[in-house]
Design a protein around this motif. Structure first.
Motif, short mmCIF file in Angstrom:
data_model
loop_
_atom_site.label_atom_id
_atom_site.label_comp_id
_atom_site.label_asym_id
_atom_site.label_seq_id
_atom_site.Cartn_x
_atom_site.Cartn_y
_atom_site.Cartn_z
N GLY A 47 -0.82 -28.39 -68.27
CA GLY A 47 -0.02 -29.32 -69.09
C GLY A 47 -0.97 -29.48 -70.49
N GLY A 48 -1.68 -28.68 -70.79
CA GLY A 48 -2.58 -28.79 -71.94
C GLY A 48 -3.92 -29.50 -71.71
N LYS A 49 -3.89 -30.02 -70.78
CA LYS A 49 -5.29 -30.96 -70.42
C LYS A 49 -6.16 -30.12 -69.29
CE LYS A 49 -2.84 -35.20 -71.12
NZ LYS A 49 -2.48 -36.31 -70.42
N PRO A 50 -7.59 -30.08 -69.60
CA PRO A 50 -8.30 -29.59 -68.78
C PRO A 50 -8.37 -30.39 -67.22
CG PRO A 50 -9.60 -30.68 -70.38
CD PRO A 50 -8.27 -30.86 -70.53
N VAL A 51 -8.42 -29.39 -66.38
CA VAL A 51 -8.62 -30.01 -65.10
C VAL A 51 -9.95 -29.52 -64.24
CG1 VAL A 51 -5.95 -30.40 -64.54
CG2 VAL A 51 -7.34 -28.04 -63.85
N GLY A 52 -10.49 -28.76 -64.98
CA GLY A 52 -12.08 -28.35 -64.47
C GLY A 52 -12.31 -26.93 -65.01
N SER A 53 -13.47 -26.39 -64.67
CA SER A 53 -13.74 -25.40 -65.08
C SER A 53 -13.73 -24.13 -63.86
CB SER A 53 -15.38 -25.25 -65.42
OG SER A 53 -15.80 -23.89 -65.61
N ALA A 54 -13.43 -22.79 -64.42
CA ALA A 54 -13.34 -21.97 -63.50
C ALA A 54 -14.82 -21.58 -62.68
CB ALA A 54 -12.65 -20.56 -64.01
N LEU A 55 -15.62 -21.92 -63.50
CA LEU A 55 -17.11 -21.73 -62.66
C LEU A 55 -17.74 -22.66 -62.24
CD1 LEU A 55 -18.62 -20.56 -66.53
CD2 LEU A 55 -17.59 -19.12 -64.57
N ILE A 56 -17.24 -23.92 -61.88
CA ILE A 56 -17.61 -24.92 -61.19
C ILE A 56 -16.62 -25.42 -60.03
CG2 ILE A 56 -18.50 -27.38 -61.15
CD1 ILE A 56 -20.24 -25.39 -62.81
N GLY A 57 -16.80 -25.53 -58.78
CA GLY A 57 -16.42 -25.66 -57.67
C GLY A 57 -16.00 -27.12 -57.84
N GLN A 58 -14.97 -27.48 -56.94
CA GLN A 58 -14.45 -28.90 -56.72
C GLN A 58 -14.20 -29.01 -55.32
OE1 GLN A 58 -11.35 -30.36 -59.43
NE2 GLN A 58 -11.91 -28.95 -60.91
N THR A 59 -14.12 -30.48 -54.96
CA THR A 59 -13.83 -30.94 -53.48
C THR A 59 -12.39 -31.27 -53.53
OG1 THR A 59 -15.95 -31.75 -53.10
CG2 THR A 59 -14.49 -32.31 -51.71
N PHE A 60 -11.82 -30.41 -52.63
CA PHE A 60 -10.10 -30.68 -52.35
C PHE A 60 -10.07 -31.04 -50.70
CE2 PHE A 60 -10.38 -27.56 -55.69
CZ PHE A 60 -9.58 -28.00 -56.64
N THR A 61 -9.44 -32.20 -50.65
CA THR A 61 -9.39 -32.65 -49.25
C THR A 61 -7.96 -32.50 -48.63
OG1 THR A 61 -9.69 -34.94 -50.05
CG2 THR A 61 -11.56 -33.88 -49.36
N SER A 62 -6.93 -32.52 -49.70
CA SER A 62 -5.63 -32.72 -49.24
C SER A 62 -5.17 -31.76 -48.22
CB SER A 62 -4.56 -32.85 -50.47
OG SER A 62 -3.21 -32.54 -50.21
N PRO A 63 -4.25 -31.83 -47.29
CA PRO A 63 -3.81 -30.52 -46.47
C PRO A 63 -2.90 -29.52 -47.32
CG PRO A 63 -2.83 -32.64 -45.73
CD PRO A 63 -4.07 -32.92 -46.89
N THR A 64 -2.37 -30.06 -48.42
CA THR A 64 -1.52 -29.18 -49.35
C THR A 64 -2.24 -28.48 -50.29
OG1 THR A 64 -1.31 -30.85 -51.16
CG2 THR A 64 0.18 -31.07 -49.26
N VAL A 152 -1.64 -24.56 -45.22
CA VAL A 152 -1.41 -25.08 -46.74
C VAL A 152 0.15 -24.94 -46.77
CG1 VAL A 152 -1.54 -24.77 -49.09
CG2 VAL A 152 -3.56 -24.68 -47.45
N ALA A 153 0.78 -23.85 -46.61
CA ALA A 153 2.08 -23.61 -46.68
C ALA A 153 3.10 -24.50 -45.79
CB ALA A 153 2.36 -22.13 -45.96
N ALA A 154 2.65 -24.75 -44.64
CA ALA A 154 3.36 -25.77 -43.68
C ALA A 154 3.08 -27.30 -44.23
CB ALA A 154 2.67 -25.60 -42.42
N ALA A 155 2.00 -27.48 -44.71
CA ALA A 155 1.96 -28.85 -45.46
C ALA A 155 2.78 -28.95 -46.77
CB ALA A 155 0.38 -29.11 -45.82
N ARG A 156 3.07 -27.98 -47.61
CA ARG A 156 3.91 -28.04 -48.71
C ARG A 156 5.26 -27.74 -48.20
NH1 ARG A 156 2.03 -27.66 -53.67
NH2 ARG A 156 -0.01 -28.30 -54.05
N HIS A 157 5.55 -27.31 -47.00
CA HIS A 157 6.84 -27.13 -46.88
C HIS A 157 7.51 -25.69 -47.59
CE1 HIS A 157 7.18 -30.67 -44.62
NE2 HIS A 157 6.70 -31.37 -45.86
N LEU A 158 6.46 -24.66 -47.37
CA LEU A 158 6.80 -23.26 -48.01
C LEU A 158 6.62 -22.16 -47.11
CD1 LEU A 158 4.53 -23.85 -51.37
CD2 LEU A 158 7.04 -23.81 -51.18
N PRO A 159 7.59 -21.14 -47.32
CA PRO A 159 7.24 -20.12 -46.37
C PRO A 159 5.81 -19.45 -46.36
CG PRO A 159 9.12 -19.64 -47.83
CD PRO A 159 8.50 -20.90 -48.28
N ALA A 160 5.28 -19.35 -45.17
CA ALA A 160 3.68 -18.81 -45.00
C ALA A 160 3.74 -17.53 -46.02
CB ALA A 160 3.69 -18.70 -43.71
#
Length: 198
Positions: A47-64, A152-160
């Motif tokens: 949406g035009g706003k930076p969410v991070g760099s492709a060069l630096i990892g981030q911690t993600f804990t959500s099952p989705t 991740v697919a199950a948590a998002r209710h998407l087809p695997a």
């Protein structure tokens, strides 16, 4: 005296202008023209706003969301105690624990158990439970991403199958078919996953 200093002062002024101003501006301008994404920090925008760099990892804990590789970076709090600072881009480093270290064995054992709870029984990819040498790694192996995909697919209710197809589409394959390993940028994958509807 001034006559002897004039050539030296002239060279200082000349080299200051050339190497301190003209050259950096020219290199910056060339980088902006030739490689604008990289020159601006490889920023991922949503949406035009930076969410991070492709060069630096981030911690993600959500099952989705897909989980990143563990980061062993640590810092100190106000009282001098060691605290985890995963993916802190102001530093880089590894745990420096030997493979025979009890602390290392315990950490990996804990991560293996957590990974199997989250993604089911079966083999656990090494990069899912062992931290990288930099502590900033933005990628996980394709094997790791594919292992996480059904949960991740199950948590998002998407087809695997659709999430697996996305993982394969986002994967970077080995150069020339054999140099390196297939891997996926976790932030880019999670951003792409955000556009899929369940």
């Amino acid at each position: 005296m001034l006559r002897e200093l004039r050539p030296a002062l002239s060279l200082v002024v000349l080299f200051t202008l050339v190497l301190g101003l003209i050259f950096p501006v020219a290199v910056t301008g060339l980088a902006q023209l030739a490689l604008p994404f990289q020159a601006n920090g490889s920023l991922i925008l949503v949406g035009g706003k930076p969410v991070g760099s492709a060069l630096i990892g981030q911690t993600f804990t959500s099952p989705t969301l897909f989980q990143s590789r563990p980061s062993a970076l640590t810092g100190t709090d106000a009282k001098g105690a060691t605290v985890p600072t995963p993916y802190d881009a102001s530093e880089s480093g590894a745990s420096n624990l030997a493979s025979t270290s009890k602390a290392m064995i315990d950490d990996v054992g804990t991560r293996v158990a957590a990974y199997r709870r989250a993604f089911g029984p079966g083999p656990v990819p090494a990069d899912a439970v062992e931290s990288s040498g930099s502590g900033l790694d933005p990628d996980i192996s394709l094997v790791n991403a594919l292992r996480q995909a059904p949960a991740v697919a199950a948590a998002r209710h998407l087809p695997a199958a659709s999430v697996i197809a996305l993982v394969n589409q986002m994967a970077t394959r080995p150069w020339l078919g054999f140099v390196g390993t297939a891997h996926v940028n976790v932030l880019e994958l999670n951003v792409a996953l955000g556009s899929k509807q369940g």
